[in-house]
Design a protein around this motif. Sequence first.
Motif, PDB file in Angstrom:
ATOM      1  N   UNK A 174     -27.539  50.169  11.863  1.00  0.00           N
ATOM      2  CA  UNK A 174     -27.331  51.293  11.515  1.00  0.00           C
ATOM      3  C   UNK A 174     -27.912  52.036  12.510  1.00  0.00           C
ATOM      4  N   UNK A 175     -28.265  52.812  13.416  1.00  0.00           N
ATOM      5  CA  UNK A 175     -29.169  53.467  14.440  1.00  0.00           C
ATOM      6  C   UNK A 175     -30.404  54.559  13.843  1.00  0.00           C
ATOM      7  N   UNK A 176     -30.487  54.397  14.768  1.00  0.00           N
ATOM      8  CA  UNK A 176     -31.870  56.049  14.746  1.00  0.00           C
ATOM      9  C   UNK A 176     -31.580  56.848  15.334  1.00  0.00           C
ATOM     10  N   UNK A 177     -30.706  57.795  14.329  1.00  0.00           N
ATOM     11  CA  UNK A 177     -29.902  58.748  14.247  1.00  0.00           C
ATOM     12  C   UNK A 177     -30.926  59.922  15.147  1.00  0.00           C
ATOM     13  N   UNK A 178     -31.939  60.150  13.719  1.00  0.00           N
ATOM     14  CA  UNK A 178     -32.721  61.990  13.994  1.00  0.00           C
ATOM     15  C   UNK A 178     -34.358  61.414  13.351  1.00  0.00           C
ATOM     16  N   UNK A 179     -35.633  61.923  13.987  1.00  0.00           N
ATOM     17  CA  UNK A 179     -36.579  61.416  13.630  1.00  0.00           C
ATOM     18  C   UNK A 179     -36.730  62.607  13.165  1.00  0.00           C
ATOM     19  N   UNK A 180     -37.609  63.126  11.948  1.00  0.00           N
ATOM     20  CA  UNK A 180     -38.513  64.454  11.383  1.00  0.00           C
ATOM     21  C   UNK A 180     -39.592  63.787  11.572  1.00  0.00           C
ATOM     22  N   UNK A 181     -40.634  64.501  11.794  1.00  0.00           N
ATOM     23  CA  UNK A 181     -42.349  64.153  11.752  1.00  0.00           C
ATOM     24  C   UNK A 181     -42.634  64.553  10.246  1.00  0.00           C
ATOM     25  N   UNK A 182     -43.671  64.347  10.007  1.00  0.00           N
ATOM     26  CA  UNK A 182     -44.287  64.605   8.710  1.00  0.00           C
ATOM     27  C   UNK A 182     -45.559  65.755   9.762  1.00  0.00           C
ATOM     28  N   UNK A 183     -45.174  66.778   8.754  1.00  0.00           N
ATOM     29  CA  UNK A 183     -45.903  67.928   9.214  1.00  0.00           C
ATOM     30  C   UNK A 183     -47.933  68.367   7.529  1.00  0.00           C
ATOM     31  N   UNK A 184     -48.918  68.544   8.030  1.00  0.00           N
ATOM     32  CA  UNK A 184     -49.612  68.416   6.948  1.00  0.00           C
ATOM     33  C   UNK A 184     -49.404  70.094   6.637  1.00  0.00           C
ATOM     34  N   UNK A 185     -49.281  69.669   4.802  1.00  0.00           N
ATOM     35  CA  UNK A 185     -49.244  70.627   4.403  1.00  0.00           C
ATOM     36  C   UNK A 185     -49.176  71.125   2.445  1.00  0.00           C
ATOM     37  N   UNK A 186     -49.557  71.525   1.828  1.00  0.00           N
ATOM     38  CA  UNK A 186     -50.791  71.139   0.422  1.00  0.00           C
ATOM     39  C   UNK A 186     -48.933  71.999  -0.553  1.00  0.00           C
ATOM     40  N   UNK A 187     -49.583  71.767  -1.717  1.00  0.00           N
ATOM     41  CA  UNK A 187     -48.959  71.991  -3.158  1.00  0.00           C
ATOM     42  C   UNK A 187     -49.775  71.781  -4.375  1.00  0.00           C
ATOM     43  N   UNK A 188     -49.243  72.256  -5.833  1.00  0.00           N
ATOM     44  CA  UNK A 188     -49.880  72.389  -6.603  1.00  0.00           C
ATOM     45  C   UNK A 188     -50.105  73.254  -6.809  1.00  0.00           C
ATOM     46  N   UNK A 189     -52.007  72.958  -7.355  1.00  0.00           N
ATOM     47  CA  UNK A 189     -53.172  73.588  -7.420  1.00  0.00           C
ATOM     48  C   UNK A 189     -54.242  73.458  -5.700  1.00  0.00           C
ATOM     49  N   UNK A 190     -53.433  72.992  -4.643  1.00  0.00           N
ATOM     50  CA  UNK A 190     -54.139  72.799  -3.306  1.00  0.00           C
ATOM     51  C   UNK A 190     -53.753  71.173  -3.060  1.00  0.00           C
ATOM     52  N   UNK A 191     -52.992  69.858  -3.403  1.00  0.00           N
ATOM     53  CA  UNK A 191     -53.269  68.783  -3.091  1.00  0.00           C
ATOM     54  C   UNK A 191     -52.590  68.750  -1.466  1.00  0.00           C
ATOM     55  N   UNK A 192     -53.355  68.153  -0.223  1.00  0.00           N
ATOM     56  CA  UNK A 192     -53.243  67.164   0.285  1.00  0.00           C
ATOM     57  C   UNK A 192     -52.024  66.513   0.600  1.00  0.00           C
ATOM     58  N   UNK A 193     -51.505  67.235   1.412  1.00  0.00           N
ATOM     59  CA  UNK A 193     -50.246  65.837   1.019  1.00  0.00           C
ATOM     60  C   UNK A 193     -49.321  65.852   2.803  1.00  0.00           C
TER      61      UNK A 193
END
Length: 298
Positions: free
Chosen positions: A4-23
């Motif tokens: 398999x080859x690397x077909x597409x890259x999805x960078x992660x983005x800063x987000x928060x969820x729950x009661x403000x957990x940073x992820x």
Amino acid sequence: MNTRTLARIIPSVAASDGAGVKLRRSLGNAQTLRHDPFLMLDEFYSDDPQDYLRGFPAHPHRGFETVTYMLDGHMRHEDHLGHRGDLGPGDVQWMTAGRGIVHSEMPQQTEGRMRGFQLWINLPAKEKMRPPAYRDIAAREVPVVTLECGGKVRVIAGTLMQEGRIAEGPISGGSTNPLYLDVVLPAGGQFMAPVEPEHNAFIYLYEGEAWVGDDRRELPMRAAGLLSAGEQVRVDTSQVGARFLLLAGKPLGEPVVQYGPFVMNTRQEIEQALADYRDGTLTAPAGSGPEQRRSRNG
């Protein structure tokens, strides 16, 4: 074997969820950025308690599975069915929301590092209204395979074949038959493994440097690399080594309609989930409690 080859890259983005957990969110940071059957992948990682202390108070889910994998720290899960689970380093919780579950995930520490992942896996239409189920998997239950290069692989779900040896994770089978590996490569190491040809697969690099496929395309840090079709995966690393997740699963090929914590096949089903939550009827009928299981075939 076709690599398999690397077909597409999805960078992660800063987000928060729950009661403000940073992820950091890669898959799922937009509703078009999925990789059937995978809906979302979050990485939470911080040494600052203010980034995670408020946790994820009680919230509902319907129609999919959540997989929480802890690398560092201590998190407690509680749900409306009376189940409580404590997750420490290396532990996993595999939860099938099915018809509906209301749960919380709260840190059990006031200092130190909290680090891990949460993955969402879709359920087929025929299983979206099944009774909820879960399994807490202790770190000692997860097989660890040593590679010829000195690297190590934790087999959380599915089967890994390496040099004539077979290691089977504590979760196996089911409609999506997932593969979930946590791979650690030393400096200059290489990882090669077969993957079911009909499965979709991706890699998430969370430490070091990695090149994917025979053409050695670089995968950026904290990005999900969607892989092309093929029969095996190859990853090479540099003198700094690498740590990454390899995930694969059987695509469902069904419509996906998502509204927050509800994932169904039609807008009408989403509206019903919202009505059920408002009315207090989202969760499983009395007496149908969660199923403790050794595998998803049971």
